[in-house]
Design a protein around this motif. Structure first.
Motif, PDB file in Angstrom:
ATOM      1  N   ILE A  55      40.093 -58.888  87.898  1.00 41.70           N
ATOM      2  CA  ILE A  55      39.206 -58.262  88.731  1.00 41.70           C
ATOM      3  C   ILE A  55      37.966 -57.783  87.720  1.00 41.70           C
ATOM      4  CG2 ILE A  55      39.017 -56.028  89.830  1.00 41.70           C
ATOM      5  CD1 ILE A  55      41.946 -56.367  90.372  1.00 41.70           C
ATOM      6  N   GLU A  56      36.902 -58.194  87.928  1.00 42.94           N
ATOM      7  CA  GLU A  56      35.777 -58.083  87.078  1.00 42.94           C
ATOM      8  C   GLU A  56      34.686 -56.695  87.776  1.00 42.94           C
ATOM      9  OE1 GLU A  56      33.731 -61.046  84.789  1.00 42.94           O
ATOM     10  OE2 GLU A  56      35.524 -62.302  85.456  1.00 42.94           O
ATOM     11  N   GLY A  57      34.897 -56.864  89.259  1.00 42.43           N
ATOM     12  CA  GLY A  57      34.069 -55.858  89.718  1.00 42.43           C
ATOM     13  C   GLY A  57      34.329 -55.864  91.316  1.00 42.43           C
ATOM     14  N   VAL A  58      33.888 -54.903  92.102  1.00 44.25           N
ATOM     15  CA  VAL A  58      33.874 -54.747  93.664  1.00 44.25           C
ATOM     16  C   VAL A  58      32.250 -54.737  93.990  1.00 44.25           C
ATOM     17  CG1 VAL A  58      34.990 -53.459  95.224  1.00 44.25           C
ATOM     18  CG2 VAL A  58      36.217 -53.346  93.063  1.00 44.25           C
ATOM     19  N   ILE A  59      32.332 -55.547  95.063  1.00 46.73           N
ATOM     20  CA  ILE A  59      31.123 -55.360  95.875  1.00 46.73           C
ATOM     21  C   ILE A  59      30.743 -54.131  96.439  1.00 46.73           C
ATOM     22  CG2 ILE A  59      29.221 -56.283  97.628  1.00 46.73           C
ATOM     23  CD1 ILE A  59      31.039 -58.929  97.316  1.00 46.73           C
ATOM     24  N   ALA A  60      29.488 -53.378  95.991  1.00 47.88           N
ATOM     25  CA  ALA A  60      29.290 -52.157  96.583  1.00 47.88           C
ATOM     26  C   ALA A  60      28.351 -52.137  97.679  1.00 47.88           C
ATOM     27  CB  ALA A  60      28.615 -51.141  95.295  1.00 47.88           C
ATOM     28  N   ALA A  61      27.672 -53.233  97.519  1.00 44.40           N
ATOM     29  CA  ALA A  61      26.385 -53.273  98.581  1.00 44.40           C
ATOM     30  C   ALA A  61      25.798 -54.872  98.790  1.00 44.40           C
ATOM     31  CB  ALA A  61      25.427 -52.310  98.388  1.00 44.40           C
ATOM     32  N   VAL A  62      25.428 -55.127  99.491  1.00 48.06           N
ATOM     33  CA  VAL A  62      24.798 -56.354  99.943  1.00 48.06           C
ATOM     34  C   VAL A  62      23.319 -56.262 100.516  1.00 48.06           C
ATOM     35  CG1 VAL A  62      24.797 -59.057 100.503  1.00 48.06           C
ATOM     36  CG2 VAL A  62      27.015 -57.815  99.738  1.00 48.06           C
ATOM     37  N   GLU A  63      22.139 -56.769  99.763  1.00 46.98           N
ATOM     38  CA  GLU A  63      20.795 -56.442 100.630  1.00 46.98           C
ATOM     39  C   GLU A  63      20.771 -57.579 101.602  1.00 46.98           C
ATOM     40  OE1 GLU A  63      19.037 -53.932  99.852  1.00 46.98           O
ATOM     41  OE2 GLU A  63      20.523 -53.131  98.450  1.00 46.98           O
ATOM     42  N   SER A  64      19.793 -57.448 102.258  1.00 54.11           N
ATOM     43  CA  SER A  64      19.299 -58.237 103.439  1.00 54.11           C
ATOM     44  C   SER A  64      18.480 -59.371 102.896  1.00 54.11           C
ATOM     45  CB  SER A  64      18.777 -57.706 104.766  1.00 54.11           C
ATOM     46  OG  SER A  64      17.669 -56.946 104.171  1.00 54.11           O
ATOM     47  N   TYR A  65      18.090 -59.382 101.666  1.00 52.56           N
ATOM     48  CA  TYR A  65      16.986 -60.283 101.244  1.00 52.56           C
ATOM     49  C   TYR A  65      17.726 -61.297 100.271  1.00 52.56           C
ATOM     50  CZ  TYR A  65      16.308 -56.964  97.614  1.00 52.56           C
ATOM     51  OH  TYR A  65      16.471 -56.245  96.423  1.00 52.56           O
ATOM     52  N   THR A  66      17.251 -62.194  99.641  1.00 48.35           N
ATOM     53  CA  THR A  66      17.570 -63.051  98.521  1.00 48.35           C
ATOM     54  C   THR A  66      16.691 -63.081  97.536  1.00 48.35           C
ATOM     55  OG1 THR A  66      16.643 -65.082  99.398  1.00 48.35           O
ATOM     56  CG2 THR A  66      18.769 -64.797 100.288  1.00 48.35           C
ATOM     57  N   ALA A  67      17.045 -63.406  96.176  1.00 50.63           N
ATOM     58  CA  ALA A  67      16.289 -63.551  95.034  1.00 50.63           C
ATOM     59  C   ALA A  67      16.878 -64.944  94.330  1.00 50.63           C
ATOM     60  CB  ALA A  67      16.248 -62.448  94.040  1.00 50.63           C
ATOM     61  N   ASP A  68      15.773 -65.748  94.103  1.00 48.68           N
ATOM     62  CA  ASP A  68      16.179 -67.048  93.498  1.00 48.68           C
ATOM     63  C   ASP A  68      17.192 -67.720  94.437  1.00 48.68           C
ATOM     64  OD1 ASP A  68      14.779 -66.266  91.173  1.00 48.68           O
ATOM     65  OD2 ASP A  68      16.445 -65.313  90.491  1.00 48.68           O
ATOM     66  N   GLY A  69      17.039 -67.481  95.735  1.00 44.94           N
ATOM     67  CA  GLY A  69      17.905 -68.385  96.691  1.00 44.94           C
ATOM     68  C   GLY A  69      19.400 -67.669  96.740  1.00 44.94           C
ATOM     69  N   TYR A  70      19.708 -66.598  96.086  1.00 44.74           N
ATOM     70  CA  TYR A  70      20.972 -65.903  96.013  1.00 44.74           C
ATOM     71  C   TYR A  70      21.042 -64.801  96.826  1.00 44.74           C
ATOM     72  CZ  TYR A  70      22.448 -69.163  92.213  1.00 44.74           C
ATOM     73  OH  TYR A  70      22.774 -70.254  91.189  1.00 44.74           O
ATOM     74  N   SER A  71      22.112 -64.222  97.449  1.00 41.70           N
ATOM     75  CA  SER A  71      22.216 -62.975  97.809  1.00 41.70           C
ATOM     76  C   SER A  71      22.125 -62.096  96.530  1.00 41.70           C
ATOM     77  CB  SER A  71      23.564 -62.779  98.555  1.00 41.70           C
ATOM     78  OG  SER A  71      23.999 -63.688  99.348  1.00 41.70           O
ATOM     79  N   ILE A  72      21.761 -60.801  96.832  1.00 41.96           N
ATOM     80  CA  ILE A  72      21.522 -59.584  95.904  1.00 41.96           C
ATOM     81  C   ILE A  72      22.286 -58.490  96.515  1.00 41.96           C
ATOM     82  CG2 ILE A  72      19.791 -58.013  94.790  1.00 41.96           C
ATOM     83  CD1 ILE A  72      19.571 -60.771  93.798  1.00 41.96           C
ATOM     84  N   GLY A  73      23.014 -57.885  95.475  1.00 40.33           N
ATOM     85  CA  GLY A  73      23.761 -56.756  95.923  1.00 40.33           C
ATOM     86  C   GLY A  73      24.064 -56.008  94.623  1.00 40.33           C
ATOM     87  N   SER A  74      25.076 -54.902  94.585  1.00 35.64           N
ATOM     88  CA  SER A  74      25.470 -54.270  93.640  1.00 35.64           C
ATOM     89  C   SER A  74      27.011 -54.463  93.466  1.00 35.64           C
ATOM     90  CB  SER A  74      24.958 -52.715  93.783  1.00 35.64           C
ATOM     91  OG  SER A  74      24.999 -52.193  95.014  1.00 35.64           O
ATOM     92  N   VAL A  75      27.503 -54.424  92.206  1.00 39.88           N
ATOM     93  CA  VAL A  75      28.813 -54.432  91.930  1.00 39.88           C
ATOM     94  C   VAL A  75      29.304 -53.278  91.132  1.00 39.88           C
ATOM     95  CG1 VAL A  75      30.409 -56.083  90.624  1.00 39.88           C
ATOM     96  CG2 VAL A  75      28.609 -56.961  92.066  1.00 39.88           C
ATOM     97  N   GLN A  76      30.585 -52.911  91.648  1.00 36.84           N
ATOM     98  CA  GLN A  76      31.170 -51.469  90.779  1.00 36.84           C
ATOM     99  C   GLN A  76      31.980 -52.467  89.854  1.00 36.84           C
ATOM    100  OE1 GLN A  76      33.612 -49.110  93.507  1.00 36.84           O
ATOM    101  NE2 GLN A  76      34.664 -48.402  91.662  1.00 36.84           N
ATOM    102  N   VAL A  77      31.581 -51.889  88.548  1.00 38.81           N
ATOM    103  CA  VAL A  77      32.511 -52.646  87.481  1.00 38.81           C
ATOM    104  C   VAL A  77      33.455 -51.492  86.725  1.00 38.81           C
ATOM    105  CG1 VAL A  77      31.052 -54.533  87.220  1.00 38.81           C
ATOM    106  CG2 VAL A  77      30.569 -52.346  85.819  1.00 38.81           C
TER     107      VAL A  77
END
Length: 158
Positions: A55-77
């Motif tokens: 376990i390296e982290g937990v997804i805290a949020a996912v944005e509705s846009y992409t950057a460099d073709g990837y989903s963008i979000g935040s990870v609780q580590v």
């Protein structure tokens, strides 16, 4: 009087990261994946784990846009996370965990499917997860560590 127990705790701000298996639309993550366990899989990028992964982290949020073709979000580590116990690493669905046990990813919920209960974790029986130590700090209201009961894990040495 209610018994005192640790609860989920987020003191530090989650880190912004790229998310998902790749840049194809089917590889991207969505709001349905919030709360799921992730591991670092590429440059500035996390993806969902398989059973037994560290376990390296937990997804805290996912944005509705992409950057460099990837989903963008935040990870609780860091901090604490509410989880569902899933037995032992080698035999998910059987066995119990105890206070102080280190844990790895349990049986995951499929990408794009929202969680109906806290993510599952298994008692670590391999040292592969040693650099990403999360340990059990509360067995929750059931107090047993049995499969399907809910408790709290905490990141150590982060």
């Amino acid at each position: 009087m209610a018994k005192f127990q640790f609860k989920e705790l987020i003191v530090t701000a989650p880190e912004t990261a790229r998310l998902g298996a790749g840049t194809a639309e089917g590889d991207r993550l969505s709001d349905a994946d919030v709360g799921k366990i992730v591991k670092l899989v590429g440059d500035s990028r996390y993806n969902l784990v398989a059973v037994g992964d560290a376990i390296e982290g937990v997804i805290a949020a996912v944005e509705s846009y992409t950057a460099d073709g990837y989903s963008i979000g935040s990870v609780q580590v860091k901090d604490r996370k509410e989880v569902t116990f899933d037995g032992l690493q080698g035999t998910p669905g059987t066995g119990v965990v105890a206070i102080g046990d280190y844990v790895v990813a349990g049986t995951p919920v499929a990408k794009g499917t929202a969680l109906s209960a806290p993510v599952r974790v298994c008692k670590a029986t391999s040292q592969a997860a040693a650099h990403f130590n999360w340990r059990v700090v509360s067995l929750g209201t059931a107090g047993t560590g049995a499969v399907g009961t809910v408790g709290i894990i905490e990141r150590v040495n982060a």
